[in-house]
Design a protein around this motif. Structure first.
Motif, PDB file in Angstrom:
ATOM      1  N   GLU A 127       2.499  -1.142  -4.135  1.00  0.00           N
ATOM      2  CA  GLU A 127       1.139  -0.454  -4.573  1.00  0.00           C
ATOM      3  C   GLU A 127       0.422  -1.500  -5.608  1.00  0.00           C
ATOM      4  O   GLU A 127       0.640  -1.402  -6.668  1.00  0.00           O
ATOM      5  CB  GLU A 127       1.411   0.927  -4.761  1.00  0.00           C
ATOM      6  N   ILE A 146      -8.097  19.025   2.855  1.00  0.00           N
ATOM      7  CA  ILE A 146      -7.596  20.200   3.519  1.00  0.00           C
ATOM      8  C   ILE A 146      -6.601  19.851   4.631  1.00  0.00           C
ATOM      9  O   ILE A 146      -6.727  18.896   5.188  1.00  0.00           O
ATOM     10  CB  ILE A 146      -8.869  20.725   4.144  1.00  0.00           C
ATOM     11  N   GLY A 194       0.821  -1.215   0.096  1.00  0.00           N
ATOM     12  CA  GLY A 194       0.017  -0.184   0.129  1.00  0.00           C
ATOM     13  C   GLY A 194       0.823   1.122   0.191  1.00  0.00           C
ATOM     14  O   GLY A 194       1.621   1.378   0.948  1.00  0.00           O
ATOM     15  N   SER A 253     -14.775   4.309   1.709  1.00  0.00           N
ATOM     16  CA  SER A 253     -13.460   5.155   2.021  1.00  0.00           C
ATOM     17  C   SER A 253     -12.986   4.920   3.345  1.00  0.00           C
ATOM     18  O   SER A 253     -12.670   3.994   3.760  1.00  0.00           O
ATOM     19  CB  SER A 253     -14.125   6.704   1.577  1.00  0.00           C
TER      20      SER A 253
END
Ligand code: FAD
Length: 465
Positions: free
Chosen positions: A30, A56, A7, A402
């Motif tokens: 990956e 952000i 990963g 997610s």
């Protein structure tokens, strides 16, 4: 010492970065052809970037900021004014601001809240402030204890009016975990408020100056490879092979051609994969082990990231905006907020669509149509008349699973970076660290994982004085 890491999201790359700092040799594998995982981005046919998520960075991200410093790329963070800006559904086209003055915390936060008179009444502000006192004074243990209840239940228990939820916390909750306040664990909101109010610049926000794979992940890869590590794309981990004592013997990696599999061996092994995908390859022999079986309690939440390119400017606000729309969460005009996406004449809005449970299987066109209807409320004068703004093109990126859905009770399912298997470790935003599911959490988890590996393998044998 060789360490294989599956990963190349922020957690895997951070783990590799801190391993090379300790003199180890990480080999990062990956699955995809792009770095970054949930911060991955791609270029469309015109060369415009589109991203997995609008990201952000906060002042309250010490490990992330330290990483930028160590990579010597601090100038890539574009800091915005210390404010939080909300759309006002009752007055379409207007905004309400919380502006944090340049004075120490928590006075700057208190001042920001008290001087906003659009969203909360004085009575609501006072009741909310009083309710928050224990959360501010009682520290991390209290925050963890609150994981038994949702944010809405926590507010009720502290006699805070429901309107505070409607005005402020539906938007905050959706921004933090893509779900509403009835679902989200109160630990998440209290942790964020704690950091935002206790640290002077905790809630100050920055945008990266370009696409995350190039502007943040690539410098990490350069750092790792310059010091002897390796990072390989298109190399999915397919199987964890075990020794008789259940320790890891090797990783089986597929190449682009799935028929070509190869075994990779090392002294230590790390999964820095998302929890949903890691669960699918846990070896049968490990399934009864508490730390692994508990992972069933962690499940990725769906979210959709939308990019809309317009033929005119919609706003001049150089900041993140909380839409307070039932369909949308936060959004920003990236043609203003992000240097690489700059366009002086035309807007590119990047918007997070959440909660996305009922939309994740709908067509891109349906999702964009619904978003445009919401935008007509946010920008009421721009989408009518002869001189109306037109949509030039769009991109929709769906992430069905997610970050882990931070519902009450999840904290106890989050595993430590050191697993019960001697030569196997975990990294990822879902592993236990105090920054929950965020970029900061991912970076910290990788750092803790590297520390754990280093500690385990630098132990002096007991018979050596
Ligand atoms: C829409 C959206 C908006 C967000 N906004 C913010 C924000 O504003 N601020 C913030 O702090 N956080 C935000 N986040 C959260 C943040 O992106 C994540 O917490 C963080 O990037 C997770 O990093 P990770 O390394 O733990 O996991 P991931 O990024 O998921 O990385 C895991 C990696 O493992 C790879 N992989 C999977 N299977 C295999 C396999 N078999 N073999 C090898 N590799 C494999 C994946 O391809 C991926 O690259 C947002 C997330 C989304 C989706």
């Amino acid at each position: 010492m060789r360490v294989v890491i599956a990963g190349a999201g922020l957690a895997g790359l951070s783990c590799a970065k801190y391993l090379v700092d300790k003199g180890h040799i990480p080999i990062v594998l990956e699955a995809r052809d792009v770095l970054g995982g949930k911060i991955a981005a791609w270029k469309d046919e015109d060369g415009d970037w589109y991203e997995t998520g609008l990201h952000i960075f906060f002042g309250a991200y010490p490990n992330m900021l330290q990483l930028f410093k160590e990579l010597d790329i601090e100038d890539r963070l574009q800091w915005k004014s210390h404010s939080m800006i909300f759309n006002q559904p009752s007055e379409p086209g207007t905004y309400s601001r919380f502006d944090f003055p340049d004075i120490p915390a928590p006075a700057n936060g208190v001042s920001a809240i008290l001087s906003n008179n659009d969203m909360l009444s004085w009575n609501e502000k006072i009741l909310f402030g009083l309710g928050l006192v224990p959360a501010m004074l009682r520290g991390q243990k209290y925050l963890d204890k609150c994981d038994t209840k949702s944010w809405t239940d926590w507010l009720k228990e502290h006699n805070i009016p429901e309107r505070v939820n409607d005005e402020v916390f539906i938007a905050m909750s959706k921004a933090l975990n893509f779900i509403g306040p009835d679902e989200i664990s109160s630990t998440v909101l209290l942790t964020a408020l704690n950091r935002f109010l206790q640290e002077k610049n905790g809630s100050k926000m920055a945008f990266l100056d370009g696409a995350p794979p190039e502007r943040l992940c690539q410098p990490m890869v350069d750092y790792i490879t310059a010091r002897g590590g390796e990072v390989h794309l298109n190399s999915p981990l397919r199987q964890i092979n075990l020794n008789e004592d259940s320790t890891v013997k090797s990783f089986t990696i597929a190449s682009l051609n799935e028929n070509e599999k190869k075994e990779i061996t090392a002294e230590a092994y790390v999964s820095a994969m998302p929890v949903d995908l890691f669960k699918l390859i846990i070896p049968n022999q490990w399934k009864g082990i508490d730390a692994f079986s508990k992972l069933d309690g962690l499940n990725g939440v769906p979210v959709i990231n939308i990019h809309l390119w317009f033929d005119k400017k919609l706003t001049d606000i150089d900041h993140l905006l909380f839409s307070r729309s039932p369909l949308l969460s936060v959004y920003a005009d990236m043609s203003i907020t992000c240097k690489e996406y700059e366009d002086p004449n035309r807007s590119m809005l990047e918007l997070v669509f959440a909660p996305a449970k009922d939309w994740i299987n709908r067509s891109d066109q349906d999702i964009v149509d619904a978003t445009m209807e919401e935008l007509k409320k946010l920008f009421p004068t721009h989408f009518m008349g002869d001189d109306k703004t037109n949509l030039r093109k769009y991109k929709v990126v769906k992430t069905p699973r997610s970050v882990y859905k931070a519902v009450p009770g999840c904290q106890e399912f989050r595993p430590s970076q050191k697993s019960p298997i001697k030569n196997f470790f975990l990294a990822g935003d879902y592993t236990m660290q105090k920054y929950l599911a965020s970029m900061e959490g991912a970076v910290l988890s990788g750092k803790l994982c590297a520390e754990s590996i280093n500690k385990e393998y630098s132990k002096i044998p007991e018979n050596v004085s």
